[in-house]
Design an enzyme around this catalytic site. Sequence first.
Site, PDB file in Angstrom:
ATOM      1  N   HIS A  26       1.920  -3.147  -0.346  1.00 53.69           N
ATOM      2  CA  HIS A  26       1.818  -1.810  -0.928  1.00 53.69           C
ATOM      3  C   HIS A  26       3.159  -1.098  -0.857  1.00 53.69           C
ATOM      4  CE1 HIS A  26       1.306   0.497   3.044  1.00 53.69           C
ATOM      5  NE2 HIS A  26       1.527  -0.747   3.372  1.00 53.69           N
ATOM      6  N   HIS A  77      -4.376   6.065  -2.301  1.00 54.51           N
ATOM      7  CA  HIS A  77      -3.433   4.956  -2.120  1.00 54.51           C
ATOM      8  C   HIS A  77      -4.103   3.647  -2.514  1.00 54.51           C
ATOM      9  CE1 HIS A  77       0.271   3.298  -0.566  1.00 54.51           C
ATOM     10  NE2 HIS A  77      -0.412   2.439   0.178  1.00 54.51           N
ATOM     11  N   CYS A 110       2.800   3.439  -5.216  1.00 44.82           N
ATOM     12  CA  CYS A 110       1.725   2.478  -4.947  1.00 44.82           C
ATOM     13  C   CYS A 110       1.041   1.987  -6.224  1.00 44.82           C
ATOM     14  CB  CYS A 110       0.712   3.042  -3.954  1.00 44.82           C
ATOM     15  SG  CYS A 110      -0.283   4.422  -4.547  1.00 44.82           S
TER      16      CYS A 110
END
Length: 191
Positions: A161, A149, A96
């Site tokens: 993502h 994240h 990510c």
Amino acid sequence: MRLSFAALSIVRPAPCRVARPWVLVMAILLLAACSSAPRKPQPTFKDSRSNLANQPARGPSEANTGTANDVLFRAIALVGTPYRWGGNTPDSGFDCSGLVTYIYRNAANLLLPRTSHEMALMDGRTVGSMTDLVSGDLVFFGSRGNISHVGVYVGKGRFVHAPNSGGTVRLDDIDGPYWRDHFTYGKRLLN
């Protein structure tokens, strides 16, 4: 010609023999129905899209619209790239933070820290509500105050993502069941 009762019973098939083929046919149909995959009901347009999808698309200030567009095009172009923990190029795959670092370095000439936690600590306007996000904002997710994240908001309730091992870079609804519950805040770097 006269038939006796005994002759009639020989001519008529026994009830078991008539029922057996039907039982066999029904059993085959039931097994076939059980072996096929269940059909998912087709969602309606309202059910299949983010609740934010009907909001007007918004970008950062006019001075940064071109840069925001470059960020969005770069992010969307990477959808489908394989996930790889520690990856930070299209050839090696992305995690990510590697994805976000790559996008901002190549589209906005901004060098970001390597981890989502460090990115969350950067200077920039913090955006606390999903409805206030604009295209190009970083979006952070986690639980109990820990950022775990990061992705790039593209607008209309969607973000790009690199979600997990074995997956690929993808576009998801930010207000989907998991993401809505783990959204922490956004960060605006392009104003």
